[in-house]
Design an enzyme around this catalytic site. Structure first.
Site, mmCIF file in Angstrom:
data_model
loop_
_atom_site.group_PDB
_atom_site.id
_atom_site.type_symbol
_atom_site.label_atom_id
_atom_site.label_comp_id
_atom_site.label_asym_id
_atom_site.label_seq_id
_atom_site.Cartn_x
_atom_site.Cartn_y
_atom_site.Cartn_z
ATOM 1 N N HIS A 12 -13.577 19.500 73.555
ATOM 2 C CA HIS A 12 -13.686 18.042 73.571
ATOM 3 C C HIS A 12 -15.014 17.683 74.229
ATOM 4 O O HIS A 12 -15.353 18.189 75.301
ATOM 5 C CB HIS A 12 -12.517 17.443 74.350
ATOM 6 C CG HIS A 12 -12.677 15.992 74.674
ATOM 7 N ND1 HIS A 12 -13.067 15.068 73.742
ATOM 8 C CD2 HIS A 12 -12.505 15.310 75.844
ATOM 9 C CE1 HIS A 12 -13.128 13.874 74.309
ATOM 10 N NE2 HIS A 12 -12.795 13.998 75.584
ATOM 11 N N CYS A 19 -7.762 11.583 74.267
ATOM 12 C CA CYS A 19 -8.786 12.571 73.906
ATOM 13 C C CYS A 19 -8.194 13.880 73.413
ATOM 14 O O CYS A 19 -8.861 14.644 72.710
ATOM 15 C CB CYS A 19 -9.710 12.831 75.095
ATOM 16 S SG CYS A 19 -10.617 11.371 75.644
ATOM 17 N N ASN A 41 -18.676 10.536 74.264
ATOM 18 C CA ASN A 41 -17.257 10.880 74.211
ATOM 19 C C ASN A 41 -16.590 10.012 73.149
ATOM 20 O O ASN A 41 -16.421 8.811 73.334
ATOM 21 C CB ASN A 41 -16.621 10.638 75.581
ATOM 22 C CG ASN A 41 -15.165 11.051 75.640
ATOM 23 O OD1 ASN A 41 -14.516 11.246 74.612
ATOM 24 N ND2 ASN A 41 -14.635 11.168 76.850
#
EC number: 2.3.1.180
Length: 324
Positions: free
Chosen positions: A251, A115, A281
């Site tokens: 993020h 990520c 996500n």
């Protein structure tokens, strides 16, 4: 004294056609739309079509960014693609995008920091430009995390989605002050001791694809602290404070992590770009997706100062401060 800056001149994104609402998971899992929203803030996400690979999503986002920048593929010096879900073991997804774009010079490579991948890719692109090794770099974040989900695990499979976003960076002359457009500072970190709280239980050397495994409470505990810390460190490097920011572009993992980080930075949610509700996500794709959507909505404007930060498996985390 003239300073070289890596400045954003174009941005774009791509989301697969298939939209999966939370209610769809109710058919196969002991979960509900209310449960997912309350714990993550996610309402829907996009899944890639059968046969649609990460490089395909990346190429579409790249074309959008190049169009926005008014730059042809052969005017690029490099492509850096952040992903943990490349189409093949090798060659890199970046070289596949290079071929699809018709870019016949320069170089292309992947970066894998889960990520945090896009932050790592941005930092690498900045280093290439500042050192004079490249003038224009296409930086992409693209993922097909739907390929590594355990569809029986309600704690993880409802959280992730597929997508891609891209930026075009160009070398520009600056004064060396914080008034310059472009990347102003970066901060990268990792700590392999925490690999077991977020990982995929398979890979090439184990001869299996594997599925994503996560200890949600532990990830949350590390995320808020480390994200606020890296953002503060990046700001301190250039003598800035959080109250000088126009935007935080985090993020997009979980709304509670986003809210917790904003609180630690002392910033209201009105100054945070949030897209997690629509994308879930998307790992390395989430920040460039949020930047592209934020610009399209008129939130992010030329001259705005923003910090973007991420944490992912590794653990790996980091941040970038830039003036749009």
């Amino acid at each position: 004294m003239t300073t070289t800056r890596a400045t954003v001149i174009g941005v774009g994104h791509y989301l697969p056609d298939r939209i999966v609402e939370n209610a769809e998971f109710e058919k196969t899992l002991d979960t509900s739309d209310e449960w997912i929203r309350a714990r993550s803030g996610i309402e829907r996400r996009h899944f890639a079509a059968e046969g649609q690979g990460t490089s395909d999503l990346a190429t579409r986002a790249a074309r959008a960014a190049l169009k926005d920048a008014g730059v042809a593929p052969d005017e690029l010096d490099a492509i850096i693609l952040a992903t943990s879900t490349a189409d093949l073991t090798f060659p890199s997804a970046a070289t596949m995008v290079q071929a699809e774009l018709g870019m016949t010079k320069g170089y292309a490579f992947d970066v894998q920091a889960v990520c945090a991948g896009f932050i790592y890719a941005l930092a690498n692109a900045n280093a290439l430009i500042v050192s004079g090794q490249a003038r224009r770099v296409l930086v992409i974040g693209a993922e097909t995390f739907s390929r590594i989900m355990d569809w029986t695990d309600r704690s993880t499979c409802v959280l992730f989605g597929d997508g891609a976003g891209a930026l075009v960076l160009e070398a520009t002359d600056g004064t060396g002050s914080n008034e310059d457009r472009g990347i102003l500072s970066t901060d990268l970190n990792s700590d392999g001791r925490f690999r077991d709280i977020l990982y995929v239980d398979g890979g090439v050397s184990t001869q299996s694809t594997g599925h994503l495994r996560m200890q949600g409470k532990e990830v949350f505990r590390h995320a808020v602290e480390k994200l606020a810390s890296t953002a503060t460190t990046a700001l301190n490097k250039i003598g800035m404070t959080a109250d000088q920011l126009d935007w935080v572009v985090p993020h997009q993992a979980n709304i509670r992590i986003i809210q917790g980080t904003a609180k630690k930075l002392g910033l209201p949610m009105e100054r945070v770009v949030v897209t997690v509700q629509d994308h879930g996500n998307t790992s390395a794709a989430s920040i460039p997706l949020a930047l592209s959507v934020g610009k399209a909505k008129g939130q992010i404007r030329e001259g705005d100062v923003l910090v973007t930060e991420a944490i992912g498996g590794g653990l790996a985390w980091g941040s970038v401060v830039l003036r749009w």
